[in-house]
Design an enzyme around this catalytic site. Structure first.
Site, PDB file in Angstrom:
ATOM      1  CB  SER A 117       6.897  -0.279   8.672  1.00 37.81           C
ATOM      2  OG  SER A 117       5.939   0.758   8.629  1.00 37.81           O
ATOM      3  CB  SER A 172       6.539   3.571   7.369  1.00 40.48           C
ATOM      4  OG  SER A 172       7.424   3.141   8.367  1.00 40.48           O
ATOM      5  CE  LYS A 189       2.612  -0.127   7.785  1.00 40.79           C
ATOM      6  NZ  LYS A 189       3.303   1.164   7.970  1.00 40.79           N
TER       7      LYS A 189
END
Lengths: 467, 481
Positions: free
Chosen positions: B152, B176, B77
C-alpha cells in the site's frame, strides 16, 4: 429463594491520571471536553499507554477481596458502537481465554454471610452523555469526553445475596474497604455505579442496568423484588430481560434495546502487552497495603481494650482511624477513641464539615493528656474540641482564650470552698455525719467554678475543711 | 543540481557546504511539480518546505547545531500524523482530518532537521497492494506508468524511485513497504515488531504492522533506522534496542553466514524472471561466502488466509472509530439518530475497506470465531514456531519479495483473491514479527524485481548488513523518467 448478584463499577478516583493517557482521572473540575487528548479521544494514530499505578491499585483491591491474582494479565477489546465510546470499543478484561483479569475468584464476609466474588477487571470508563430537549422528538444528545478513559474496576459477585439488606451491608463494607485502601472516594458523584441481577424463586433472571449510586442500588433491588413477587403471586411469568433504573421515578423499566443480543467480538488488545505481576511484585504490593479494617478492629480491642462497638466504628472509617493511629499512645488510646467516637464524629458529621475541619493528631493527643492529668474536665474538653475543629488553634491557646482550664490552684480553690461552707452550713453538718452527702458540696463548688474545679482536689480540700 | 543522490550523500554535501538545502528542496519541489501529474505519488505538498530549508542553511552557515538530516527532503505515507497537516489515509472518511499532534517518528525526524516535502498516496487505510484502492486515484509505476507501483505504500516507493524526495516512510502490515519497494526498485524495510514506535501511525492491523523506511540504498535505511527506532513511552509495544547504531559494521559482509531458501515461496505461480533473479541472488550470496540451503516452512501455505482473517478482525475494530462524529468529512447529523447516521456516514469507505470490515465483523463473532479467527491465531503461532526453529539453523532466510512482476493498473482490481495471493511471500514476516527487507536486484523487460531477506527478531543489524552485501553485487539501470 431470592438471588441477587452485582456488577459494581468503581472509579479509581484517587489516581492521578486516566487509564491510558495522562489526562486527569479527576475529571470533575473541568469545563466540558477540556480534560481530553488524542489518546482518550481515540484520534487516528493514537495508542493506549497503560497506567501502571492503576494496575497496582486494582491488584490491591483484588487482594483485599481475597481474590486470586494471576501472575500475568491481559486486556481485551469489547467492540460495540455507542456515542460515548470514542473508539467504538472499550478496553477491558476478560477471563474466557484463561484467567487474565486482574482478580479471579474471591469472597468477603458480610456478617455471617459469605459473598463470593466472581472476578475483578480493570477497564476504561466511557464519556458522559447529556440529553437536551424535553420531547423525544427534538431530543439531542451531547457528549462530554472528560470522563472517557477514567480507570474503573468492575467487581462481579456471584448471586449470593438474598435480600436488599445484605446488599446494603455489602456496599457499606466495600465502600469502607475502598476508602481504607486509598484507591477511591466512594462519595463522589458517579464514582460508584452498578448493575444487578435479580431473580426470585421460580422466576427468570432480570438484569437491571445503569444504577448510578449505591444508595439507588439498594432501592432498585428492593423495587425489582417487589415487582417480581407481585407478578409471581398473580401467576404472571417473569420474563428474562434487561431493565433500566429510572433514577427520577425510582422504578425499573424494561429496555427496548436488544442489548443482550450484542456480539462484542472480544479479542486481545495488541497495543497493550501482557503485564507481569509475579509473586515478587505481589508481595511488594501486599507489604504496601494499608492495614485492613478487620485487622485494625482486632488490634484496637486486643491492645487497648477498646470496647468492640467503639472499635468497629473507629476502624471502618479511614479518616478517623488514621487520626487515631497517629495520635494515640499506650496510655491515652482509650481516651482518644472515646473523644473521636463520642464527640468528634458527632461534631464533624458531613463530608463538608470534614473537609473544613482543622483538627490534627496533636490536638487529640493534647486533649486526652489534659483530661487524664486533670488539667481540663471532660465537659470543657468538649467545648475546646468544638473550638479546635473551627479554628485549628493550639489547645493551650483555646483553654486560655475561653478560660476552660481547671481551677487547680489550692489557695484559690480553698477560698471558694470556704465561701461554700459558710453558705451551706446545713449541708456541711449533714456531710459530717454522712460522708456520702459531701458530693452535694462538690457539686456546689463545680457550679461556682463553671465546672472547672479539679474534682479530685476539690474533694480532698472539702474533706480537710470539714474535718 | 543533481537530485539523484542518496540520503547519506545529501547529508555529506550540505554539511560540506557543496550544496544548499534550500536549492535541493526547491529543485525537489520543482521536480514534483513537473512529473507528479504523471505519477500521482503525492496527496499534499508542504508549502513551507523551502522556508524550512533556508533556516537549516542559516544554521549550517552560522555554525549552529544542526540535526543529522540537514534538511533532507522526505515524503511521508499519508497514514502518519504530522501536526497541523491533513492525514487522509487515502480515504474520503478522513479527507478533512487535520492531525493535532506529531507521530513519534515525525517528532524524531523533526528533531534531526528532516523536511517533509509532502504526504504520499496509499491504498485506503493501507489495505491493498497497488494503490488502486486510494480514494484519490492510483499512483503510477515510474518504470512503466501504466503499471501499478505496488502498495500500500505506493506513493512512498514512487516518490523515492522518481527522485521526488531522498527517502520516505511507509508502513508494512503484510508487505506494504516491501511490495512497492520491489515493484519500483527501491529498498524497503520492515523492522522487528516493536523496533519503531507506531504512535501516530493510523492503525489497520496493529498487532503485526510496523513503520519502515523506503530509500535508495540499504545504508540510507540504516541511517533512517538510527533516527526513528527505539523505546517510546507512547507505544507500549516498543522494544529497547539500546540505541543501536545500524550503520556501524554494515560493510563487514556475510562470509560464513547460513541462509535458508524458503521453498514455499518459490513454488507454483512464481514468474520465471523472478525465479531466475532469485537463483542469481543466491549464487551471488554464495560467492560472498554464505552457504545457502533449502528449508520448508509448512505453515506458509496457510499464511495468507491467516493474515486476512487476523487483519480483517483488527481492522473491523480499529476502523470502528470512523463514525464521523468527532472528525471526518462534512456530513450534517441533522435528521439522523446515532445508528442511522454512522451507517450512512460509513458508506464513504471504499470497496476494499468495506470488504475487509464485513469480514472483520464476521470471523471473530460468536459461533464463528473458533472456525476462523482462533484458527488463524493458531496458524500464526505455529508459523512463528516454525520460523524460530529455522533461525536456530540459519542466520537469514531468502525469497523473492513478490512472486510476480508489476502488472497493469486495473488488471487485477476485480479479482480480490488473485490480489491476496500476491502477498504470499511478505505476510510471514508480519505474522511472526521478524524483520525483512526488499533489495532491488534485477530489471526484467523494464520491470523491477526485488529480493527479500528475513532475519530473526532483533537481528535487524545483521539483516541490513546482508542486504547491503547483496545490493553491492548488482548495478541496476536508472529509472526511465
Amino acid at each position: 429463594m431470592t438471588k441477587i448478584g452485582l456488577e459494581i463499577h468503581c472509579q479509581l478516583t484517587n489516581l492521578e491520571s486516566k487509564l491510558f493517557c495522562s489526562c486527569k482521572a479527576n475529571y470533575r473540575e473541568f469545563q466540558i471536553n477540556e480534560n481530553i487528548c488524542p489518546v482518550c479521544m481515540g484520534l487516528p494514530g493514537s495508542l493506549p499507554r497503560l497506567n501502571q499505578e492503576a494496575v497496582k491499585k486494582g491488584t490491591m483491591i483484588a487482594m483485599a477481596l481475597n481474590c486470586t491474582t494471576p501472575d500475568k494479565i491481559a486486556f481485551f477489546r469489547k467492540n460495540y458502537f455507542y456515542p460515548d465510546l470514542p473508539k467504538n470499543f472499550q478496553i477491558t478484561q476478560l477471563n474466557i481465554y484463561g484467567d487474565t483479569s486482574i482478580g479471579g475468584a474471591g469472597s468477603i464476609m458480610v456478617g455471617d454471610k459469605k459473598i463470593r466474588i466472581t472476578r475483578i477487571q480493570l477497564e476504561e470508563d466511557p464519556g458522559r452523555l447529556i440529553y437536551e430537549g424535553s420531547s423525544t422528538k427534538n431530543q439531542i444528545t451531547l457528549v462530554d469526553y472528560n470522563r472517557a478513559g477514567t480507570p474503573l474496576v468492575e467487581i462481579v459477585t456471584e448471586p449470593d445475596f438474598e435480600n436488599p439488606k445484605q446488599v446494603r451491608e455489602f456496599l457499606n463494607i466495600l465502600s469502607d474497604l475502598l476508602e481504607n485502601l486509598a484507591v477511591a472516594d466512594p462519595s463522589l458523584e458517579g464514582a460508584m455505579r452498578a448493575d444487578a441481577n435479580v431473580s426470585i424463586e421460580g422466576g427468570n433472571k432480570v438484569e437491571i442496568k445503569n444504577i448510578g449510586s449505591f444508595h439507588d442500588l439498594e432501592k432498585a433491588v428492593h423495587f425489582e423484588i417487589t415487582r417480581q413477587n407481585s407478578l409471581h403471586s398473580r401467576d404472571i411469568t417473569i420474563t428474562q430481560e434487561t431493565r433500566h433504573w429510572d433514577d427520577k421515578r425510582k422504578i425499573t423499566i424494561s429496555s427496548r434495546s436488544k442489548e443482550e443480543e450484542l456480539d462484542y467480538r472480544y479479542f486481545l488488545e495488541g497495543d497493550i502487552p501482557w503485564v507481569k505481576i509475579d509473586s515478587e511484585i505481589q508481595e511488594k504490593l501486599k507489604s504496601k497495603m494499608p492495614e485492613s479494617i478487620s485487622s485494625k478492629k482486632e488490634r484496637y480491642i486486643s491492645k487497648y481494650n477498646i470496647p468492640s462497638q467503639v472499635a468497629d466504628v473507629l476502624s471502618s472509617d479511614k479518616f478517623y482511624s488514621d487520626l487515631f493511629d497517629e495520635s494515640h499512645t499506650e496510655n491515652n488510646a482509650k481516651e482518644i477513641a472515646n473523644i473521636i467516637t463520642t464527640d468528634l464524629m458527632g461534631l464533624v458529621d458531613t463530608r463538608e464539615k470534614l473537609e473544613k475541619s482543622k483538627i490534627t493528631a496533636t490536638h487529640l493527643r493534647d486533649l486526652a493528656d489534659s483530661i487524664q492529668s486533670g488539667k481540663i474536665s471532660r465537659n470543657s474538653a468538649k467545648n475546646a474540641l468544638y473550638e479546635i475543629v473551627k479554628t485549628g488553634n493550639d489547645l493551650s491557646q483555646v483553654i486560655s482564650e475561653l478560660d476552660l482550664g481547671n481551677v487547680s490552684d489550692e489557695s484559690e480553690l480553698t477560698g471558694i470552698i470556704r465561701e461554700i461552707i459558710s453558705e451551706e452550713s446545713q449541708a456541711v453538718e449533714q456531710a459530717k455525719s454522712n460522708p456520702q452527702t459531701i458530693n452535694y458540696l462538690v457539686g456546689k463548688v463545680m457550679q461556682k467554678t463553671k465546672g472547672k474545679a479539679d474534682p479530685k482536689l476539690t474533694l480532698d480540700l472539702l474533706k480537710k475543711q470539714i474535718g | 543540481m543533481n537530485l539523484k543522490i542518496s540520503a547519506l550523500e545529501f547529508v555529506q554535501e550540505v554539511q560540506n557546504g557543496n550544496i544548499s538545502a534550500e536549492d535541493f528542496v526547491a529543485k525537489t519541489l520543482e521536480r514534483i511539480q513537473s512529473i507528479d501529474d504523471k505519477l500521482h505519488a503525492f496527496l499534499s505538498i508542504n508549502e513551507d518546505a523551502v522556508n524550512q530549508a533556508q533556516e537549516i542553511d542559516r544554521k549550517v552557515k552560522s555554525g549552529d547545531k544542526v540535526g543529522v538530516c540537514f534538511g533532507m527532503p522526505i515524503s511521508i505515507k499519508d497514514n502518519m500524523c504530522i501536526k497541523n497537516s491533513k492525514t487522509t489515509c487515502g480515504s474520503k472518511m478522513l479527507e478533512n482530518f487535520v492531525a493535532p499532534y506529531d507521530a513519534t517518528v515525525i517528532r524524531k525526524l523533526k528533531q534531526q532537521d528532516a523536511i517533509f516535502v509532502g504526504k504520499v498516496n496509499l491504498d485506503e487505510f493501507a489495505m491493498g497492494l497497488t494503490t488502486e484502492f486510494s480514494a484519490f486515484g492510483p499512483s503510477k509505476n515510474p518504470w512503466e506508468t501504466d503499471h501499478v507501483p505496488g502498495g500500500s505504500s505506493g506513493g512512498s516507493a514512487v516518490s523515492v524511485s522518481a527522485f521526488e524526495c531522498v527517502a520516505s516512510l511507509g508502513s508494512d502490515t503484510g508487505g506494504s513497504v516491501r511490495n512497492p519497494a520491489s515493484f519500483c526498485s527501491v529498498v524497503g524495510f520492515k523492522p522487528t515488531y516493536g523496533l519503531i514506535s507506531r504512535y501516530g501511525l493510523v492503525s489497520y492491523a496493529n498487532s503485526i504492522e510496523q513503520i519502515g523506511p523506503l530509500t535508495r540504498t540499504v545504508k540510507d535505511t540504516a541511517f533512517m533506522l538510527n533516527i526513528i527506532s527505539g523505546l517510546d513511552s507512547n507505544d507500549n509495544t516498543t522494544v529497547d534496542n539500546k540505541d543501536e547504531n545500524y550503520l556501524s559494521g554494515i560493510d563487514s559482509g556475510i562470509e560464513g553466514k547460513k541462509i535458508g531458501i524458503i521453498k514455499e515461496m518459490l513454488g507454483d505461480g512464481v514468474d520465471p524472471a523472478v525465479l531466475s533473479a532469485t537463483k542469481d541472488a543466491i549464487s551471488k550470496l554464495e560467492n560472498l561466502g554464505a552457504t545457502c540451503e533449502e528449508i520448508s516452512l509448512d505453515m506458509v501455505k496457510y499464511s495468507v488466509a491467516a493474515y486476512y482473517t487476523i487483519t480483517a478482525t483488527e481492522a473491523g475494530s480499529n476502523l470502528a472509530r470512523y463514525d464521523n462524529l468527532r472528525y471526518g468529512y462534512d456530513f450534517s447529523v441533522e435528521g439522523y439518530e446515532f445508528n442511522s447516521y454512522i451507517t450512512k456516514a460509513r458508506q464513504n469507505f471504499g470497496p476494499e475497506v468495506k470488504r475487509r470490515m464485513i469480514i472483520g465483523g464476521f470471523v471473530p463473532s460468536t459461533g464463528h470465531a473458533g472456525k476462523y479467527f482462533l484458527k488463524a491465531l493458531k496458524i500464526k503461532s505455529k508459523l512463528t514456531r516454525e520460523i524460530n526453529d529455522a533461525f536456530k539453523k540459519f542466520d537469514l532466510l531468502i525469497a523473492p519479495t513478490v512472486p510476480i512482476l508489476p502488472f497493469k493498473i486495473g488488471e487485477k482490481i476485480d479479482d480480490p483473491i488473485a490480489l491476496f495471493l500476491v502477498d504470499i511471500n511478505t505476510v510471514t514476516a508480519n505474522l511472526t514479527g521478524k524483520p525483512a527487507i526488499s533489495v532491488p536486484f534485477a530489471v526484467s523487460n523494464g520491470l523491477p524485481i526485488g529480493i527479500q531477506l528475513l532475519a530473526d527478531s532483533m537481528q535487524d543489524k545483521l539483516l541490513l548488513r546482508a542486504a547491503h552485501a547483496l545490493e553491492n553485487t548488482v548495478k541496476l539501470p536508472e529509472v526511465p523518467i
